[in-house]
Each structure stands twice: as C-alpha cells, then as structure tokens.
Design an enzyme around this catalytic site. Structure first.
Site, PDB file in Angstrom:
ATOM      1  N   SER A  20       0.839  -1.204   0.000  1.00  0.00           N
ATOM      2  CA  SER A  20       0.000   0.000   0.000  1.00  0.00           C
ATOM      3  C   SER A  20       0.871   1.251   0.000  1.00  0.00           C
ATOM      4  O   SER A  20       1.865   1.323   0.737  1.00  0.00           O
ATOM      5  CB  SER A  20      -0.864   0.045   1.272  1.00  0.00           C
ATOM      6  OG  SER A  20      -1.762  -1.033   1.314  1.00  0.00           O
ATOM      7  N   ASP A  65     -13.917   2.544   8.679  1.00  0.00           N
ATOM      8  CA  ASP A  65     -14.477   2.331   7.345  1.00  0.00           C
ATOM      9  C   ASP A  65     -15.110   3.668   6.966  1.00  0.00           C
ATOM     10  O   ASP A  65     -16.031   4.135   7.647  1.00  0.00           O
ATOM     11  CB  ASP A  65     -15.529   1.211   7.419  1.00  0.00           C
ATOM     12  CG  ASP A  65     -16.203   0.964   6.068  1.00  0.00           C
ATOM     13  OD1 ASP A  65     -16.232   1.883   5.232  1.00  0.00           O
ATOM     14  OD2 ASP A  65     -16.720  -0.146   5.884  1.00  0.00           O
ATOM     15  N   ILE A  93      -7.144   6.236   0.057  1.00  0.00           N
ATOM     16  CA  ILE A  93      -8.282   5.318   0.001  1.00  0.00           C
ATOM     17  C   ILE A  93      -8.992   5.444  -1.344  1.00  0.00           C
ATOM     18  O   ILE A  93      -9.237   6.558  -1.811  1.00  0.00           O
ATOM     19  CB  ILE A  93      -9.259   5.675   1.146  1.00  0.00           C
ATOM     20  CG1 ILE A  93      -8.667   5.222   2.479  1.00  0.00           C
ATOM     21  CG2 ILE A  93     -10.635   5.075   0.920  1.00  0.00           C
ATOM     22  CD1 ILE A  93      -9.469   5.667   3.673  1.00  0.00           C
ATOM     23  N   TYR A 156      -9.416   2.674 -16.656  1.00  0.00           N
ATOM     24  CA  TYR A 156      -9.474   3.382 -15.366  1.00  0.00           C
ATOM     25  C   TYR A 156     -10.902   3.871 -15.100  1.00  0.00           C
ATOM     26  O   TYR A 156     -11.349   3.973 -13.955  1.00  0.00           O
ATOM     27  CB  TYR A 156      -8.457   4.532 -15.342  1.00  0.00           C
ATOM     28  CG  TYR A 156      -8.083   4.966 -13.941  1.00  0.00           C
ATOM     29  CD1 TYR A 156      -7.477   4.084 -13.056  1.00  0.00           C
ATOM     30  CD2 TYR A 156      -8.336   6.261 -13.503  1.00  0.00           C
ATOM     31  CE1 TYR A 156      -7.139   4.486 -11.773  1.00  0.00           C
ATOM     32  CE2 TYR A 156      -7.993   6.671 -12.231  1.00  0.00           C
ATOM     33  CZ  TYR A 156      -7.397   5.770 -11.367  1.00  0.00           C
ATOM     34  OH  TYR A 156      -7.069   6.179 -10.092  1.00  0.00           O
ATOM     35  N   LYS A 163     -11.681  10.379  -9.312  1.00  0.00           N
ATOM     36  CA  LYS A 163     -10.454  11.140  -8.998  1.00  0.00           C
ATOM     37  C   LYS A 163     -10.625  12.610  -9.382  1.00  0.00           C
ATOM     38  O   LYS A 163     -10.071  13.498  -8.732  1.00  0.00           O
ATOM     39  CB  LYS A 163      -9.239  10.534  -9.711  1.00  0.00           C
ATOM     40  CG  LYS A 163      -8.793   9.184  -9.168  1.00  0.00           C
ATOM     41  CD  LYS A 163      -8.343   9.259  -7.715  1.00  0.00           C
ATOM     42  CE  LYS A 163      -7.671   7.985  -7.260  1.00  0.00           C
ATOM     43  NZ  LYS A 163      -7.531   7.921  -5.790  1.00  0.00           N
ATOM     44  N   ILE A 192       1.701   2.212  -9.854  1.00  0.00           N
ATOM     45  CA  ILE A 192       2.548   1.380  -8.978  1.00  0.00           C
ATOM     46  C   ILE A 192       1.760   0.111  -8.665  1.00  0.00           C
ATOM     47  O   ILE A 192       0.557   0.190  -8.373  1.00  0.00           O
ATOM     48  CB  ILE A 192       2.870   2.139  -7.670  1.00  0.00           C
ATOM     49  CG1 ILE A 192       3.722   3.389  -7.971  1.00  0.00           C
ATOM     50  CG2 ILE A 192       3.594   1.237  -6.674  1.00  0.00           C
ATOM     51  CD1 ILE A 192       3.934   4.315  -6.792  1.00  0.00           C
TER      52      ILE A 192
HETATM   53  P1  NAP Z   1      -4.244  -0.209  -1.679  1.00  0.00           P
HETATM   54  O1  NAP Z   1      -3.083  -0.726  -0.939  1.00  0.00           O
HETATM   55  O2  NAP Z   1      -5.254  -1.216  -2.142  1.00  0.00           O
HETATM   56  O3  NAP Z   1      -4.935   0.942  -0.831  1.00  0.00           O
HETATM   57  C1  NAP Z   1      -6.293   1.293  -0.972  1.00  0.00           C
HETATM   58  C2  NAP Z   1      -6.829   1.403   0.424  1.00  0.00           C
HETATM   59  O4  NAP Z   1      -8.184   1.876   0.428  1.00  0.00           O
HETATM   60  C3  NAP Z   1      -6.843   0.053   1.157  1.00  0.00           C
HETATM   61  O5  NAP Z   1      -6.205   0.185   2.393  1.00  0.00           O
HETATM   62  C4  NAP Z   1      -8.332  -0.214   1.335  1.00  0.00           C
HETATM   63  O6  NAP Z   1      -8.628  -0.983   2.462  1.00  0.00           O
HETATM   64  C5  NAP Z   1      -8.832   1.207   1.505  1.00  0.00           C
HETATM   65  N1  NAP Z   1     -10.276   1.286   1.461  1.00  0.00           N
HETATM   66  C6  NAP Z   1     -11.114   0.890   0.465  1.00  0.00           C
HETATM   67  N2  NAP Z   1     -12.396   1.085   0.856  1.00  0.00           N
HETATM   68  C7  NAP Z   1     -12.349   1.634   2.112  1.00  0.00           C
HETATM   69  C8  NAP Z   1     -13.331   2.048   3.046  1.00  0.00           C
HETATM   70  N3  NAP Z   1     -14.650   1.954   2.785  1.00  0.00           N
HETATM   71  N4  NAP Z   1     -12.926   2.550   4.232  1.00  0.00           N
HETATM   72  C9  NAP Z   1     -11.619   2.653   4.537  1.00  0.00           C
HETATM   73  N5  NAP Z   1     -10.633   2.255   3.701  1.00  0.00           N
HETATM   74  C10 NAP Z   1     -11.006   1.746   2.501  1.00  0.00           C
HETATM   75  O7  NAP Z   1      -3.788   0.543  -3.019  1.00  0.00           O
HETATM   76  P2  NAP Z   1      -2.918   1.866  -3.245  1.00  0.00           P
HETATM   77  O8  NAP Z   1      -2.487   1.808  -4.657  1.00  0.00           O
HETATM   78  O9  NAP Z   1      -1.931   2.026  -2.160  1.00  0.00           O
HETATM   79  O10 NAP Z   1      -4.031   3.021  -3.170  1.00  0.00           O
HETATM   80  C11 NAP Z   1      -3.926   4.122  -2.274  1.00  0.00           C
HETATM   81  C12 NAP Z   1      -4.368   5.402  -2.980  1.00  0.00           C
HETATM   82  O11 NAP Z   1      -3.404   5.724  -3.985  1.00  0.00           O
HETATM   83  C13 NAP Z   1      -5.703   5.287  -3.700  1.00  0.00           C
HETATM   84  O12 NAP Z   1      -6.402   6.503  -3.579  1.00  0.00           O
HETATM   85  C14 NAP Z   1      -5.272   5.092  -5.141  1.00  0.00           C
HETATM   86  O13 NAP Z   1      -6.277   5.475  -6.077  1.00  0.00           O
HETATM   87  C15 NAP Z   1      -4.093   6.024  -5.176  1.00  0.00           C
HETATM   88  N6  NAP Z   1      -3.202   5.856  -6.318  1.00  0.00           N
HETATM   89  C16 NAP Z   1      -2.646   4.643  -6.586  1.00  0.00           C
HETATM   90  C17 NAP Z   1      -1.821   4.502  -7.698  1.00  0.00           C
HETATM   91  C18 NAP Z   1      -1.242   3.166  -8.049  1.00  0.00           C
HETATM   92  O14 NAP Z   1      -0.862   2.973  -9.216  1.00  0.00           O
HETATM   93  N7  NAP Z   1      -1.136   2.222  -7.128  1.00  0.00           N
HETATM   94  C19 NAP Z   1      -1.544   5.602  -8.511  1.00  0.00           C
HETATM   95  C20 NAP Z   1      -2.105   6.833  -8.184  1.00  0.00           C
HETATM   96  C21 NAP Z   1      -2.935   6.959  -7.087  1.00  0.00           C
HETATM   97  P3  NAP Z   1      -9.011  -2.562   2.257  1.00  0.00           P
HETATM   98  O15 NAP Z   1      -7.940  -3.183   1.431  1.00  0.00           O
HETATM   99  O16 NAP Z   1      -9.116  -3.061   3.636  1.00  0.00           O
HETATM  100  O17 NAP Z   1     -10.326  -2.549   1.512  1.00  0.00           O
END
Ligand code: NAP
Length: 256
Positions: A20, A65, A93, A156, A163, A192
C-alpha cells in the site's frame, strides 16, 4: 533526511498491506520522527493492520471504514479523549467495483458510480470535516490521485471520474480550511503495482508503457511518493496548498 516531522502526529488511512502507498508513507513519516496512527477497514483487516502497525512502530491502530460515519466519529472521539492533536492526515483510500474497471465506461452502473465516488472522493470531505478540529493551529491533509482524473486512461473508467471529483474536493477544502492554517494537497502518483492497481485490467501493460515513455524512462517507486508526502506534511511545505504534486517520473507532460 533529518527528522522533518519531529514532534508531529500523523493519521494515515489506507494501509492494507506492505505494498500500500499508505504503508510507504507511514514508514517515511516514522523515519522523519512522526508519531503515526493507522486505521483499518473492518474486522477482517484488523489483525493484519495491527501487525503492520507494530512493524511501523505506530502509536495506535484504529477502526475506520469511511462509508460508516459513526466509525469516523468514534475515531475522532477516541483521539480527543486522549488529547491527541493531529498535524497531518493522509487519505490513501479508493475503491470501485472490479466490473467497472473492465467493461466499457458507458456501461457503468448508477450504484457502481455512486460507490466509487463515495469511497474515493466523498471520504476526503468527511475525513477532513472530522479531523480538522483536531488540527488546531494548522495541519496538512494529503490525498492520493492519478492522471486518469484528467486524461482518458483505458480501463481506469469510473475511477478517473471519481479522482476528478477528489481533486476538485481537495481544492474546495483547501480554499475553506486555509483560514485555519490547514493545507490540503494531492499527490498524483504514477502507476505502482498495489492491490488496488491490480484490479485494473491490463495494468502491467500500463507499467510497461510508462517505463518506455516517461521522461525518467522508468516507473515510480512507492518511496518517491512517500518522500513527497513528507514534504507536504512538513514545514518545508508550509506555503503549498490546493496543489496537485505529480510524482510520476514526469509522465504527465508527455504528448506524442
Ligand atoms: P491499496 O493498498 O489497495 O490501498 C487502498 C486502500 O483503500 C486500502 O487500504 C483499502 O482498504 C482502503 N479502502 C477501500 N475502501 C475503504 C473504506 N470503505 N474505508 C476505509 N478504507 C477503505 O492501493 P494503493 O495503490 O496504495 O491506493 C492508495 C491510494 O493511492 C488510492 O487513492 C489510489 O487510487 C491512489 N493511487 C494509486 C496509484 C497506483 O498505481 N497504485 C496511482 C495513483 C494513485 P481494504 O484493502 O481493507 O479494503
């Protein structure tokens, strides 16, 4: 670096596992001397996030949550009862139904659209409202966004629209909360490989494309996103609010 966050307390929402982005951010915050508080979503994740919290030296691991207003209220009550103040809040999130990230965007259902917006965009507003009173004298709220907010990125889909709402919400919050010294910014991370990213169809081809075309000719490292979050949370970022900081190896400038 040298204790850029010494004496500060940061609430980090969105640690699900070691991959994460929130995990890397919490890790960098600890390295810089912050006291870190984590949250988990639902009992199913409690033990996992508590174990990650122990690894990260988190001071507390609390339930939250973001679709449950009472959980956010309970979180704030718990912090207030302990006289905890917050200096930084990281909102990392997002969620959308997998089928909305695989089928054509035009087929997005009403319920899928609303769910993606509730979890991925509205939650920034509710988290900011709940935590701002704990940031008396100022603080920094940071959210995570992606280029798909303003460009069409295949698959996406509804997450790009969510977003766009998130980025706009960030600006409105920055406009209002600035009067109390609270800064609100977004980091637009390059793609990522995380659990959320893997939900996007053909995600590895996005990574390959970016590595070939980005000015830095490589993908983004989680630690680079985390260091940008340190900057925004620290006093070095004191003049920055309402901003989208791209940490994407420069991909957002690329045209033909
Ligand atoms: P991640 O590890 O899956 O993180 C997403 C998080 O959101 C998880 O901890 C998930 O918890 C949580 N979440 C979902 N529904 C929720 C709820 N109702 N209440 C509280 N928490 C909730 O993936 P990540 O890539 O690190 O994503 C983090 C942020 O970065 C997101 O906003 C994503 O769009 C953004 N981002 C990611 C990328 C990329 O390429 N990875 C690029 C740009 C931006 P659970 O797993 O327990 O559901």
């Amino acid at each position: 670096m040298s204790n850029l966050l010494e004496g500060k307390t940061a609430l980090v929402l969105g640690v699900a596992n070691k991959w994460s982005l929130a995990y890397s951010i919490a890790d960098a915050f600890r390295r810089e001397g912050a006291r870190v508080l984590l949250t988990y979503q639902g009992e199913r994740q409690q033990a996992t996030v508590e174990a990650l919290g122990a690894e990260l030296g988190a001071a507390r691991v609390l339930a939250c949550d973001v679709t449950q207003d009472q959980e956010l209220e309970r979180l704030v009550e718990t912090l207030r009862a302990e006289d905890d103040r917050l200096d930084a809040v990281v909102h990392s999130i997002a969620f959308a139904n997998k089928e909305d990230l695989t089928r054509p965007f035009v087929e997005t259902s009403r319920s899928g659209f609303l769910l993606a917006h509730e979890v991925s965009a509205y939650s920034l507003v509710s988290v900011a409202r709940a935590t701002a009173p704990l940031m008396a004298g100022g603080g920094s709220i940071i959210t995570l966004t992606y280029l798909g907010a303003t460009r069409v990125i295949t698959n996406y889909n509804v997450m790009g629209v969510a977003k766009a709402a998130l980025e706009s919400a960030m600006r409105y919050l920055a406009g209002e909360l600035g009067a109390t010294g609270i800064r609100v910014n977004a980091i637009s991370a390059g793609p990522i490989k995380t659990a959320s990213a893997r939900a996007i169809k053909e995600f590895s081809s996005v990574l390959d494309f970016v590595a070939q075309r980005a000015p830095l000719r490589r993908n983004t490292e989680p630690a680079e996103v985390a260091d940008a979050a340190v900057f925004l949370a620290s006093d070095l970022g004191r003049g920055v609010t309402g901003n989208i900081l791209f940490v994407d190896a420069g991909f957002q400038i690329v045209g033909l």
